[in-house]
Write a protein that holds these residues in place. Sequence first.
Motif, short mmCIF file in Angstrom:
data_model
loop_
_atom_site.label_atom_id
_atom_site.label_comp_id
_atom_site.label_asym_id
_atom_site.label_seq_id
_atom_site.Cartn_x
_atom_site.Cartn_y
_atom_site.Cartn_z
N HIS A 1 0.72 -1.25 -0.12
CA HIS A 1 0.00 -0.05 0.09
C HIS A 1 0.50 1.20 0.07
O HIS A 1 0.42 2.27 0.17
CB HIS A 1 -0.99 0.08 1.19
CG HIS A 1 -1.84 -1.16 1.44
ND1 HIS A 1 -2.97 -1.30 0.54
CD2 HIS A 1 -1.71 -2.26 1.92
CE1 HIS A 1 -3.57 -2.54 0.88
NE2 HIS A 1 -2.75 -3.03 1.60
N SER A 2 2.12 1.23 -0.40
CA SER A 2 2.92 2.37 -0.29
C SER A 2 3.09 3.16 -1.31
O SER A 2 3.13 4.46 -1.41
CB SER A 2 4.50 1.79 -0.18
OG SER A 2 4.91 1.50 -1.58
N ASP B 1 0.59 7.00 5.04
CA ASP B 1 1.20 5.87 6.02
C ASP B 1 2.50 6.19 6.31
O ASP B 1 3.58 5.80 5.63
CB ASP B 1 0.78 4.48 5.55
CG ASP B 1 1.13 3.54 6.99
OD1 ASP B 1 1.93 3.89 7.67
OD2 ASP B 1 0.77 2.59 6.54
N SER C 1 2.16 7.52 0.01
CA SER C 1 1.18 7.31 0.86
C SER C 1 1.09 7.99 1.86
O SER C 1 2.30 8.66 2.34
CB SER C 1 1.52 5.76 1.26
OG SER C 1 0.72 5.40 2.17
N VAL D 1 -0.61 4.50 -2.71
CA VAL D 1 -1.82 4.47 -2.99
C VAL D 1 -2.28 5.99 -3.68
O VAL D 1 -3.26 6.38 -4.26
CB VAL D 1 -2.81 4.13 -1.77
CG1 VAL D 1 -2.70 2.58 -1.67
CG2 VAL D 1 -2.27 4.94 -0.53
N HIS E 1 -2.55 0.48 -6.25
CA HIS E 1 -3.17 -0.20 -5.40
C HIS E 1 -2.70 -1.87 -5.06
O HIS E 1 -2.36 -2.13 -6.06
CB HIS E 1 -4.47 -0.21 -5.03
CG HIS E 1 -5.14 1.11 -4.91
ND1 HIS E 1 -5.29 1.84 -3.71
CD2 HIS E 1 -5.36 2.40 -6.12
CE1 HIS E 1 -5.69 3.00 -4.00
NE2 HIS E 1 -5.97 3.25 -5.23
N ASP E 2 -2.59 -2.25 -3.96
CA ASP E 2 -2.46 -3.90 -3.72
C ASP E 2 -3.35 -4.85 -4.84
O ASP E 2 -4.42 -4.31 -4.93
CB ASP E 2 -2.76 -4.11 -2.30
CG ASP E 2 -2.43 -5.69 -2.04
OD1 ASP E 2 -1.09 -5.86 -2.11
OD2 ASP E 2 -3.39 -6.32 -1.60
#
Length: 134
Positions: A50-51, A105, A103, A53, A58-59
């Motif tokens: 998910h790095s 995250d 991302s 997105v 996307h995955d």
Amino acid sequence: MRSCPVVSVEAVVPAGFPSPAADYVEGRIDLAEVLVPHPSASFTLRVSGHSMVRAGIHDGDLAIVDRSLTARHDDVIVAVLDGELTCKRLLKRGARVWLVPDSDDTAYRPAEVTDRPDFEIWGVITSTIRLHRR
């Protein structure tokens, strides 16, 4: 490479509002020609994680990678780093080079790859394919 002609509709489609498309048929486009302009220098990879997105990757997406393109600043690339394949954004500032996740995250961190012997660019991701119905 096999040809993949598909009907081309010249229309803007608002999400959520049905529109009869038959009035807008323009002809056919070849998806292989559009998505893979350099077939002898291209390959596909399945993206995991998910790095990326924020970049719209996307995955589970299928990435189309073109090895004939020279990677430029801000391109999304496939590279080898520490013996592992990775999909990241390439950032160049002068002589310094980074692989940067796209991302929100914070678990995903940029990696400086300037002069690293274990870093190699495999190609530029030119498009991705996401299946919405499996």
